[in-house]
Design a protein around this motif. Sequence first.
Motif, PDB file in Angstrom:
ATOM      1  N   GLY A  82       0.808  -1.203   0.000  1.00 26.32           N
ATOM      2  CA  GLY A  82       0.000   0.000   0.000  1.00 26.32           C
ATOM      3  C   GLY A  82       0.843   1.256   0.000  1.00 26.32           C
ATOM      4  N   ALA A  86      -1.920   4.606   3.694  1.00 28.93           N
ATOM      5  CA  ALA A  86      -3.078   3.790   3.308  1.00 28.93           C
ATOM      6  C   ALA A  86      -3.641   2.982   4.476  1.00 28.93           C
ATOM      7  N   GLU A 176      -3.765  -5.850   1.134  1.00 27.57           N
ATOM      8  CA  GLU A 176      -3.782  -4.392   1.132  1.00 27.57           C
ATOM      9  C   GLU A 176      -4.786  -3.908   2.169  1.00 27.57           C
ATOM     10  N   THR A 179      -9.104   0.405   2.986  1.00 26.33           N
ATOM     11  CA  THR A 179      -9.527   1.760   3.352  1.00 26.33           C
ATOM     12  C   THR A 179     -10.007   2.492   2.104  1.00 26.33           C
ATOM     13  N   LYS A 182      -7.214   4.554   0.056  1.00 28.31           N
ATOM     14  CA  LYS A 182      -5.894   3.949  -0.178  1.00 28.31           C
ATOM     15  C   LYS A 182      -5.239   4.381  -1.492  1.00 28.31           C
TER      16      LYS A 182
END
Length: 264
Positions: A82, A86, A176, A179, A182
């Motif tokens: 990420g 992130a 990952e 969010t 991100k």
Amino acid sequence: MEGRGIAPGPARGGRGRRGRGRGGARGRGRAAERLPRAPDPGPAPAPGPDGPGPAEERLLRALGALSLRPPRDGGRLVLLRGLPGAGKSTLARQLKRDNPTAVVLSTDDFFIENGVYVFEPDFLEDAHKWNQKRARKAMKKGKSPVIIDNTNIHAWEMKPYVMMAHENRYEVTFQEPDTPWKFNVQELTRRNIHHVPREKIQRMKEQYEHNVTFHSVLRSEKPSRDEGSYSGASAAYGTGPHPTHLPAFPRRRPGMARTNVTFN
């Protein structure tokens, strides 16, 4: 008449023999068919005077391999990915809470001294090698899951970890943060704790390799410094003539003590 009287005898006897053939030979045939299902077929035939045949040798080699290299039970490597800000470190802490035996390793740990993060771009290569060494040690000791908390923008940056996972029979997972921001450069610039500038995050976003797999990582190659994508591992922290963080301490020699994780 007597000859004619005798003649039917063998015919009846023949039919009797055929009857016995049906009752005896067929019965013996059915018994033979049932032999493989017998509870104890007896020991396998001993090898010939010249030793076991090719098929037996292949079986022995296979059994020997199984006994010498038993599969590891449950070893798992989690490669977090990420952009800065992130939520990778938050995700790593959550994974650690869910898996108390987890070992979380980040290249950023190399630059933490007395609880203060001081990035020194000249030592970035050493920092990556140092973190890879810690990961290898954790796998050798059977720690699981081993969580790598790095940006991992490019597939080649993860290749050393994937190779050591393969050597130690660890399952590999790429994860990952989930969010909503991100890939929102403006929000990432506001949130990242290392004050990575917006233009660098934008460049990392453009270079980010999506949908990586175990095999795509193994096939990847680290580009030369002349190629534009080389900056993936270092772009987040301002590597170049004007680093984002100017060292607050005197420059340290590679190999000095860093923040360590003890593997009991």
